[in-house]
Write a protein that holds these residues in place. Structure first.
Motif, mmCIF file in Angstrom:
data_model
loop_
_atom_site.group_PDB
_atom_site.id
_atom_site.type_symbol
_atom_site.label_atom_id
_atom_site.label_comp_id
_atom_site.label_asym_id
_atom_site.label_seq_id
_atom_site.Cartn_x
_atom_site.Cartn_y
_atom_site.Cartn_z
ATOM 1 N N THR A 48 0.812 -1.218 0.000
ATOM 2 C CA THR A 48 0.000 0.000 0.000
ATOM 3 C C THR A 48 0.845 1.266 0.000
ATOM 4 O OG1 THR A 48 -0.145 -0.020 2.423
ATOM 5 C CG2 THR A 48 -1.906 -1.136 1.210
ATOM 6 N N ILE A 50 3.258 4.439 -1.216
ATOM 7 C CA ILE A 50 3.112 5.427 -2.274
ATOM 8 C C ILE A 50 4.487 5.873 -2.725
ATOM 9 C CG2 ILE A 50 0.843 6.232 -1.524
ATOM 10 C CD1 ILE A 50 2.226 8.629 -0.234
ATOM 11 N N THR A 54 6.089 1.250 -6.294
ATOM 12 C CA THR A 54 4.884 0.794 -5.607
ATOM 13 C C THR A 54 3.786 0.556 -6.646
ATOM 14 O OG1 THR A 54 3.972 3.009 -5.285
ATOM 15 C CG2 THR A 54 5.422 2.156 -3.544
ATOM 16 N N GLU A 56 0.909 1.843 -6.378
ATOM 17 C CA GLU A 56 0.312 3.162 -6.539
ATOM 18 C C GLU A 56 1.012 3.928 -7.663
ATOM 19 O OE1 GLU A 56 0.424 7.499 -6.026
ATOM 20 O OE2 GLU A 56 2.070 6.164 -5.492
ATOM 21 N N TYR A 57 2.320 3.789 -7.772
ATOM 22 C CA TYR A 57 3.085 4.454 -8.824
ATOM 23 C C TYR A 57 2.665 3.934 -10.201
ATOM 24 C CZ TYR A 57 7.102 6.032 -11.563
ATOM 25 O OH TYR A 57 7.894 6.625 -12.508
ATOM 26 N N GLY A 60 -0.809 5.129 -11.001
ATOM 27 C CA GLY A 60 -0.775 6.559 -11.292
ATOM 28 C C GLY A 60 -0.270 6.866 -12.689
#
Length: 167
Positions: A48, A50, A54, A56-57, A60
């Motif tokens: 989880t 950032i 990750t 998230e990367y 994104g």
């Protein structure tokens, strides 16, 4: 990636506890091993996190599969590597807690072994279904009686409600 002031200069730092330094082939094994060996909180933090390296990367940057490298590049790396499911197996088997028993034949038995986080700040509930020829095994768990103030989650006494479905 975080930016820190160090002697008046901007220095980029990265923590392996907040993202991945593993290769794309080993993510599935590192997350599961961390969870099973008592370091589930670290596995959750990595999944989880950032910033650079990750999930998230990747999300994104509109990734729909794992990239060959964590570094973004327009011309050097392939962008089509599902890589053994990466974290999908870990989410159902360790986070939610259902998987086909490792010693069973034909999916006749399931293993229910949820790894609860140390704090509801990280995760409040999880659920998963494991399909087998025998039928679907399922689990759902959640923390109940959480305090209204999220800052009190780390020290709160809570109830864990678990529902299990066995065919």
């Amino acid at each position: 990636t975080r930016a820190n002031r160090n002697g008046g200069q901007l220095m980029m730092t990265w923590s392996m506890w907040q993202g991945f330094h593993e290769g794309i082939f080993s993510i599935r094994y590192s997350l599961r091993t961390l969870s099973e060996m008592g370091y589930h909180h670290i596995a959750l933090r990595k999944a989880t996190g950032i910033g650079m390296a990750t999930f998230e990367y990747l999300l994104g940057h509109n990734a729909t599969t794992m990239w060959e490298s964590w570094w973004r590049s327009e011309d050097l790396y392939s962008r089509n590597h599902p890589m053994l499911g990466a974290s999908a197996e870990w989410m159902s088997s360790s986070v939610a807690g259902v998987s086909v028993h490792p010693m069973t034949v034909g999916g006749r038995q399931a293993l229910f072994w949820p790894q609860f986080p140390k704090s509801a700040k990280t995760l409040k509930y999880a659920s998963a279904i494991q399909g087998t020829p025998r039928g679907d095994f399922a689990i759902a768990w959640r923390f109940e009686n959480l305090p209204h103030n999220r800052d009190d989650y780390d020290s709160a006494l809570v109830t864990v409600r678990i529902r299990v479905l066995v065919p």
